[in-house]
Design a protein around this motif. Structure first.
Motif, mmCIF file in Angstrom:
data_model
loop_
_atom_site.group_PDB
_atom_site.id
_atom_site.type_symbol
_atom_site.label_atom_id
_atom_site.label_comp_id
_atom_site.label_asym_id
_atom_site.label_seq_id
_atom_site.Cartn_x
_atom_site.Cartn_y
_atom_site.Cartn_z
ATOM 1 N N SER A 83 30.101 29.048 8.739
ATOM 2 C CA SER A 83 29.213 28.490 7.814
ATOM 3 C C SER A 83 27.667 28.555 8.413
ATOM 4 O O SER A 83 27.682 27.983 9.526
ATOM 5 C CB SER A 83 29.735 26.871 7.613
ATOM 6 O OG SER A 83 28.372 26.245 6.971
ATOM 7 N N ILE A 84 26.639 29.047 7.726
ATOM 8 C CA ILE A 84 25.492 29.339 8.583
ATOM 9 C C ILE A 84 24.741 28.390 7.519
ATOM 10 O O ILE A 84 24.501 28.349 6.166
ATOM 11 C CB ILE A 84 24.953 30.725 8.412
ATOM 12 C CG1 ILE A 84 23.548 30.888 9.235
ATOM 13 C CG2 ILE A 84 24.804 31.288 7.161
ATOM 14 C CD1 ILE A 84 23.291 32.440 9.689
ATOM 15 N N SER A 85 23.608 27.595 8.193
ATOM 16 C CA SER A 85 22.811 26.827 7.578
ATOM 17 C C SER A 85 21.266 26.805 8.407
ATOM 18 O O SER A 85 21.482 27.198 9.494
ATOM 19 C CB SER A 85 23.247 25.372 7.342
ATOM 20 O OG SER A 85 23.632 24.751 8.675
ATOM 21 N N LEU A 117 12.018 26.988 11.669
ATOM 22 C CA LEU A 117 13.458 26.448 11.370
ATOM 23 C C LEU A 117 14.532 26.485 12.398
ATOM 24 O O LEU A 117 14.526 27.577 13.152
ATOM 25 C CB LEU A 117 13.813 26.909 9.991
ATOM 26 C CG LEU A 117 13.058 26.492 8.693
ATOM 27 C CD1 LEU A 117 11.782 27.446 8.808
ATOM 28 C CD2 LEU A 117 13.796 26.650 7.507
ATOM 29 N N ASP A 118 15.369 25.923 12.240
ATOM 30 C CA ASP A 118 16.696 25.955 13.034
ATOM 31 C C ASP A 118 17.637 26.548 12.394
ATOM 32 O O ASP A 118 18.107 26.295 11.262
ATOM 33 C CB ASP A 118 17.334 24.613 13.534
ATOM 34 C CG ASP A 118 16.466 24.029 14.663
ATOM 35 O OD1 ASP A 118 15.625 24.741 15.464
ATOM 36 O OD2 ASP A 118 16.757 22.784 14.850
ATOM 37 N N VAL A 119 18.330 27.994 12.862
ATOM 38 C CA VAL A 119 19.468 28.308 12.003
ATOM 39 C C VAL A 119 20.844 27.878 13.018
ATOM 40 O O VAL A 119 20.879 28.340 14.102
ATOM 41 C CB VAL A 119 19.222 30.002 12.304
ATOM 42 C CG1 VAL A 119 20.423 30.917 11.568
ATOM 43 C CG2 VAL A 119 18.072 30.459 11.675
ATOM 44 N N LEU A 120 21.654 27.523 12.286
ATOM 45 C CA LEU A 120 23.054 26.786 12.632
ATOM 46 C C LEU A 120 24.042 27.724 12.210
ATOM 47 O O LEU A 120 24.399 27.842 10.890
ATOM 48 C CB LEU A 120 22.998 25.365 12.509
ATOM 49 C CG LEU A 120 21.757 24.635 12.937
ATOM 50 C CD1 LEU A 120 22.120 23.126 12.059
ATOM 51 C CD2 LEU A 120 21.744 24.332 14.183
ATOM 52 N N VAL A 121 24.988 28.049 13.023
ATOM 53 C CA VAL A 121 26.337 28.434 12.676
ATOM 54 C C VAL A 121 27.767 27.467 13.014
ATOM 55 O O VAL A 121 27.463 27.221 14.257
ATOM 56 C CB VAL A 121 26.695 29.969 13.363
ATOM 57 C CG1 VAL A 121 27.980 30.263 13.096
ATOM 58 C CG2 VAL A 121 25.740 30.865 12.757
ATOM 59 N N VAL A 131 10.280 30.924 7.154
ATOM 60 C CA VAL A 131 10.803 31.147 5.842
ATOM 61 C C VAL A 131 9.893 32.342 5.027
ATOM 62 O O VAL A 131 8.837 32.401 5.580
ATOM 63 C CB VAL A 131 10.513 29.863 4.912
ATOM 64 C CG1 VAL A 131 10.944 30.331 3.501
ATOM 65 C CG2 VAL A 131 11.289 28.589 5.286
ATOM 66 N N VAL A 132 10.742 33.030 4.399
ATOM 67 C CA VAL A 132 9.987 34.441 3.883
ATOM 68 C C VAL A 132 10.714 34.415 2.333
ATOM 69 O O VAL A 132 11.759 33.879 2.062
ATOM 70 C CB VAL A 132 10.310 35.717 4.596
ATOM 71 C CG1 VAL A 132 9.842 35.734 6.081
ATOM 72 C CG2 VAL A 132 11.952 36.053 4.659
ATOM 73 N N GLY A 139 14.409 33.356 2.015
ATOM 74 C CA GLY A 139 15.128 34.174 3.315
ATOM 75 C C GLY A 139 14.826 33.755 4.631
ATOM 76 O O GLY A 139 13.446 32.715 4.627
ATOM 77 N N ILE A 140 15.299 34.045 5.542
ATOM 78 C CA ILE A 140 14.680 33.555 6.948
ATOM 79 C C ILE A 140 14.791 34.835 7.575
ATOM 80 O O ILE A 140 15.562 35.567 7.997
ATOM 81 C CB ILE A 140 15.800 32.515 7.509
ATOM 82 C CG1 ILE A 140 15.982 31.412 6.784
ATOM 83 C CG2 ILE A 140 15.526 32.172 9.068
ATOM 84 C CD1 ILE A 140 14.974 30.281 6.843
#
Length: 156
Positions: A83-85, A117-121, A131-132, A139-140
């Motif tokens: 799960s990626i958030s 932003l933090d990208v968490l797996v 953010v793009v 997207g990130i």
């Protein structure tokens, strides 16, 4: 010591009986010689197999070969879903304030505007990004990826 070899202990006899029952269930003709041979193999302390040295995930593999995703040791885990958030920020509020939220409410976060932003797996920080918008979808773009060795240190 000669008496010990001639007489079996109750534990050894129970083990021999279990082997005899297992052999009779499998359809093999079990005799006492087979049982004694199995007991001798099972009772003797087998030498431990040689152990490979542990390597850190971030370390360079032996032989300085490039790391690829096509190696046999990664094939086992490549299809495991994760799960990626992306986390813009977070805050703690009371249940009273949570229940009072409605459309148009503003929640103050712990980050400043423009911070990455933090990208968490699976809840573990692996990268930072911004953010793009691509084809009218969010997207990130990853701006900083945490090294594998740092990720492992955070797990400990």
């Amino acid at each position: 010591m000669a008496d010990e070899n001639e007489h079996t202990s109750p534990e050894e006899q129970a083990l021999a009986d279990e082997w005899a029952a297992a052999l009779s269930e499998s359809g093999d003709d079990a005799n006492q010689d087979d049982i004694d041979a199995m007991l001798a193999v099972g009772g003797a302390a087998a030498p431990a197999p040689p152990r490979a040295p542990m390597e850190e995930f971030g370390s360079v593999p032996k032989g300085n070969l490039p790391v690829s995703l096509e190696g046999p040791n990664l094939d086992v885990i490549l299809d495991i879903p994760v799960s990626i958030s992306m986390e813009v920020g977070n805050t703690d509020i009371t249940i009273r304030n949570l229940l009072q939220l409605n459309q148009g409410s503003v929640i103050e976060l712990d980050r400043l505007a423009g911070e990455p932003l933090d990208v968490l797996v699976n809840g573990t920080l692996i990268a930072h990004g911004e953010v793009v918008v691509v084809n009218e979808k969010f997207g990130i773009r990853l701006t900083d990826v945490i090294s594998p060795s740092e990720r492992i240190k955070k797990l400990r």
